[in-house]
Write a protein that holds these residues in place. Sequence first.
Motif, PDB file in Angstrom:
ATOM      1  N   ALA A 275       0.851  -1.474  -0.376  1.00  0.00           N
ATOM      2  CA  ALA A 275      -0.217  -0.042   0.435  1.00  0.00           C
ATOM      3  C   ALA A 275       0.775   1.296  -0.103  1.00  0.00           C
ATOM      4  O   ALA A 275       0.811   2.549  -0.752  1.00  0.00           O
ATOM      5  CB  ALA A 275      -0.907  -0.052   1.070  1.00  0.00           C
ATOM      6  N   GLN A 276       1.952   1.106   0.580  1.00  0.00           N
ATOM      7  CA  GLN A 276       2.895   2.378   0.534  1.00  0.00           C
ATOM      8  C   GLN A 276       3.733   2.741  -0.537  1.00  0.00           C
ATOM      9  O   GLN A 276       3.774   3.730  -1.039  1.00  0.00           O
ATOM     10  CB  GLN A 276       3.603   2.102   2.338  1.00  0.00           C
ATOM     11  CG  GLN A 276       3.034   2.279   3.110  1.00  0.00           C
ATOM     12  CD  GLN A 276       4.354   1.765   4.216  1.00  0.00           C
ATOM     13  OE1 GLN A 276       5.420   1.387   4.136  1.00  0.00           O
ATOM     14  NE2 GLN A 276       3.845   2.251   5.708  1.00  0.00           N
ATOM     15  N   TYR A 278       2.323   2.369  -3.046  1.00  0.00           N
ATOM     16  CA  TYR A 278       1.487   2.889  -4.079  1.00  0.00           C
ATOM     17  C   TYR A 278       0.199   4.506  -3.763  1.00  0.00           C
ATOM     18  O   TYR A 278      -0.648   5.000  -3.414  1.00  0.00           O
ATOM     19  CB  TYR A 278       0.021   1.992  -4.325  1.00  0.00           C
ATOM     20  CG  TYR A 278       0.747   0.822  -5.405  1.00  0.00           C
ATOM     21  CD1 TYR A 278       0.420   1.499  -7.079  1.00  0.00           C
ATOM     22  CD2 TYR A 278       1.425  -0.170  -5.056  1.00  0.00           C
ATOM     23  CE1 TYR A 278       1.217   0.413  -7.610  1.00  0.00           C
ATOM     24  CE2 TYR A 278       2.240  -1.398  -5.843  1.00  0.00           C
ATOM     25  CZ  TYR A 278       1.712  -1.191  -7.147  1.00  0.00           C
ATOM     26  OH  TYR A 278       1.908  -1.565  -7.958  1.00  0.00           O
ATOM     27  N   ASP A 279       1.553   4.733  -2.538  1.00  0.00           N
ATOM     28  CA  ASP A 279       0.895   5.474  -2.099  1.00  0.00           C
ATOM     29  C   ASP A 279      -0.529   5.824  -1.365  1.00  0.00           C
ATOM     30  O   ASP A 279      -1.208   6.612  -1.701  1.00  0.00           O
ATOM     31  CB  ASP A 279       0.793   6.464  -3.026  1.00  0.00           C
ATOM     32  CG  ASP A 279       0.336   8.404  -2.233  1.00  0.00           C
ATOM     33  OD1 ASP A 279       1.418   8.182  -0.922  1.00  0.00           O
ATOM     34  OD2 ASP A 279       0.780   9.430  -2.996  1.00  0.00           O
ATOM     35  N   THR A 280      -0.750   4.882  -0.662  1.00  0.00           N
ATOM     36  CA  THR A 280      -1.866   3.982   0.213  1.00  0.00           C
ATOM     37  C   THR A 280      -2.236   4.085   1.182  1.00  0.00           C
ATOM     38  O   THR A 280      -0.757   3.295   1.733  1.00  0.00           O
ATOM     39  CB  THR A 280      -3.507   2.996  -0.348  1.00  0.00           C
ATOM     40  OG1 THR A 280      -2.834   3.594  -1.788  1.00  0.00           O
ATOM     41  CG2 THR A 280      -4.666   2.845   0.060  1.00  0.00           C
ATOM     42  N   GLN A 281      -2.985   4.679   2.315  1.00  0.00           N
ATOM     43  CA  GLN A 281      -2.628   3.536   3.432  1.00  0.00           C
ATOM     44  C   GLN A 281      -3.932   3.109   4.470  1.00  0.00           C
ATOM     45  O   GLN A 281      -4.590   3.147   4.207  1.00  0.00           O
ATOM     46  CB  GLN A 281      -2.615   5.233   5.098  1.00  0.00           C
ATOM     47  CG  GLN A 281      -1.092   5.921   4.648  1.00  0.00           C
ATOM     48  CD  GLN A 281      -1.219   6.582   5.952  1.00  0.00           C
ATOM     49  OE1 GLN A 281      -1.991   7.964   5.522  1.00  0.00           O
ATOM     50  NE2 GLN A 281      -0.586   6.334   6.657  1.00  0.00           N
TER      51      GLN A 281
END
Length: 438
Positions: A275-276, A278-281
């Motif tokens: 997730a990190q 792909y810039d997702t939390q």
Amino acid sequence: MRIAMIGTGYVGLVSGACFADFGHQVTCVDKDESKIAALHRGEIPIFEPGLDALVAANVKAKRLDFTTDLKQPVAEADAVFIAVGTPSRRGDGHADLTYVYAAAREIAASLTGFTVVVTKSTVPVGTGDEVERIIRETNPSADVVVASNPEFLREGAAIRDFKWPDRIVVGTSDERGRKVMGDIYRPLSLNQAPMMYTERRTAELIKYAANAFLATKITFINEVADLAEKVGADVQEVARGIGLDNRIGAKFLHAGPGFGGSCFPKDTRALIKIAQDYDTQLRIVESVLAVNDNRKRAMARKVAHAVGGNLRGKTVAVLGLTFKPETDDMREAPSIPLVTGLLDMGARVRAHDPVGIEQAKKELPEIAYYEDPYECATGADAIVLVTEWVQYRAMDLDRLKQVMASPVVVDLRNVYRPEEMAAHGFVYESVGRPPVKG
């Protein structure tokens, strides 16, 4: 069908033996010469109920074989499964794909004719793309389809899970690939196992999402257990009360010392890293991992509280070391931080496990091990039940109390009933239930 299984670890060996039992011709490949030699002698490197008999039967029927050289098995195979390890990468928590990519390169060099190469290992989203790139770069003329087929096996029940699965997920949009995978799993049609075909990246994410969700259920009920202890409720009844709701379900709602094993800790960490990237939390999953780590460390303090707050010079007997029953797997077992914490507090620790002692010695070499649980408990100031092996479910409580120095039991799996322990004169603490004194 002819199948080459690359890797003879937990997933590879169980999958290879089950595919052979379906009637396919399976060759399991591993670089570890000593492991292959042991398998040829009929020695199984892991403990999994029923696996030794399954392997022996299919070797005898000449449907299952083992080798260190993948060239011929890959060249002859209709499908090649990559089932090598993907441990957490040291330092950052990402899945280490070194073995997967090395296997892809070796497979590529030996491919002949149309072949489906299948990632069975748990791998991050996009790994199949890279495996395909490696194969085509190494062998541009290869007629190959790369598919994802994640496993959903529970240690201790792996053979049943393989033969009676909730679902079979196949990630490929190629019709030829789907046909080969359908032929491989056709024997399961009698069990009405649903085949779910999807895109490769979706299949890769399904595996991580499934494990993260189950880890979340475990962590949720563990936090509810902490609250139950404070307010005087019974977490087991709470779990039953919510689990009867079909939208929630009863499975994975058993309060305890935290999850461990080869999948949940590693896969939740890897999912967070994906997730990190792909810039997702994934804030819920991040919290699950943090809460679980803290919980496992807190269990030693729970034991200290049960004996009056001070463990220095006390003898603690730990029953159950593996992360769950019916396996010898010690990977990220809750017993490890528990024992470490007990030692840090000055306790003398002794331990018993029905099958996990040899593996435990590698992780916890500084404690004493016993082959009999009553011998382990002799002279102990407290017993901690960590793994709910069936051997601990009906122990002779009068005998147990007689051999102990002090009748204190900390039951981290809620195996016993508080009223029963009180009747036998024990000081008894469990998880998410009020403590009792006999």
